[in-house]
Design an enzyme around this catalytic site. Structure first.
Site, PDB file in Angstrom:
ATOM      1  CE1 TYR A  52       0.543  -6.611   9.029  1.00 11.64           C
ATOM      2  CE2 TYR A  52       1.140  -8.673   7.634  1.00 11.64           C
ATOM      3  CZ  TYR A  52       1.481  -7.083   7.893  1.00 11.64           C
ATOM      4  OH  TYR A  52       2.157  -6.408   7.488  1.00 11.64           O
ATOM      5  CG  ASN A 251       1.016 -13.586  -6.679  1.00 13.36           C
ATOM      6  OD1 ASN A 251       0.207 -12.543  -6.848  1.00 13.36           O
ATOM      7  ND2 ASN A 251       0.303 -13.992  -5.112  1.00 13.36           N
TER       8      ASN A 251
END
Length: 283
Positions: A52, A251
């Site tokens: 990433y 979330n």
């Protein structure tokens, strides 16, 4: 709050993903603050990878967990070209430097490798586990047959703790065989891209209308409902990425959202499952 076992640890069933974090230096402070805020809300599992942003995401995570390492379950992954027995250790040591820690909680093979035999990679994982550089080890993007193969080949004394795969309402293939098998073998499933493409569906789409109706009934968002469905399939840890506080709150709300059996049946009918096995790709 719903939790899942990874090894001997109990972790929240919703964590924090970091894909593309660290790509833009201008966003770094916002990303660090978002991860910190998520940790404060109880989203203490953080997933990242050396791939990433070429390690940039790990650097963001390292800054975010500075001073609070003991509150966080850290997961990172090794990229396939580095998955030789010795390459795995070198890759993990570089990740540890970027994360500013001496040990990660879970270290995964990011994808099956075209270059390095799985036996060699598994031996490398076992070695870094035995050296104390990773408390647990596992795999990612391994469909059921390949998870079974890995479990057969894995050196004794070390276990596969998790398999991270794509799993969301528009791709429920993990439910066909992988999740039932993982449940029997005490392997946690980590769901990446868990709310993928939901917001790209029209509000007039009957599938979205089903989610919206359930969300309104529970005083939740459609993303919370989608996440609650996934983690209810268990043992599943969903790792959505979020930077805005409202998104993080949605979330977190999924951890306390209990869907009824009627809710689950309605969602499953609206988003039919493809019963094919997850595809296998080696990189």
């Amino acid at each position: 709050m719903k939790t899942v076992r990874i090894g001997a640890d109990s972790v929240p069933a919703i964590g924090q993903g970091t894909y593309q974090m660290g790509s833009d230096p201008v966003s770094r402070g916002t990303e660090v603050a978002a991860l910190r805020y998520g940790i404060e809300q109880g989203l203490t599992l953080i997933d990242t990878a050396e791939m990433y942003a070429d390690g940039g995401a790990e650097q963001v995570v390292g800054e975010a967990v500075s001073g609070i390492r003991d509150r966080v379950f850290l997961v990172t992954k090794v990229w396939p070209p580095h998955m030789s027995a010795n390459g795995i250790r070198r890759a993990l040591e570089a990740s540890l430097r970027r994360l500013r820690v001496d040990q990660v909680d879970l270290y995964l093979l990011h994808w099956p490798s075209q270059e390095h035999p799985i036996q060699e990679s598994l031996e490398g994982l076992a070695a870094i586990h035995q050296a104390g550089l990773a408390r647990y080890v596992g795999i990612s993007n391994f469909p059921t047959p390949h998870l079974k193969e890995a479990m057969t080949l894995f050196p004794s004394g070390t276990a596969i703790a998790a398999d991270q795969v794509e799993y969301h309402l528009l791709n429920r293939r993990a439910e066909t065989a992988l999740i039932p098998y993982a449940r029997e073998r005490h392997v946690a499933i980590m769901a990446y891209s868990p709310v993928k493409d939901l917001r790209q569906l029209s509000s007039a789409d009957p599938r979205i209308q089903v989610l919206q109706g359930i969300a309104e009934h529970h005083g939740a968002t459609i993303e919370s409902v989608a996440l609650a469905y996934l983690i209810g399939a268990g043992p599943v840890v969903a790792i959505p990425k979020a930077v805005g506080r409202a998104h993080i709150d949605a979330n977190r709300a999924a951890l306390d959202l209990t869907l009824t059996e009627e809710d689950r049946r309605a969602i499953a009918a609206a988003f039919p499952r493809n019963d094919e096995e997850l595809p296998f790709h080696a990189l």
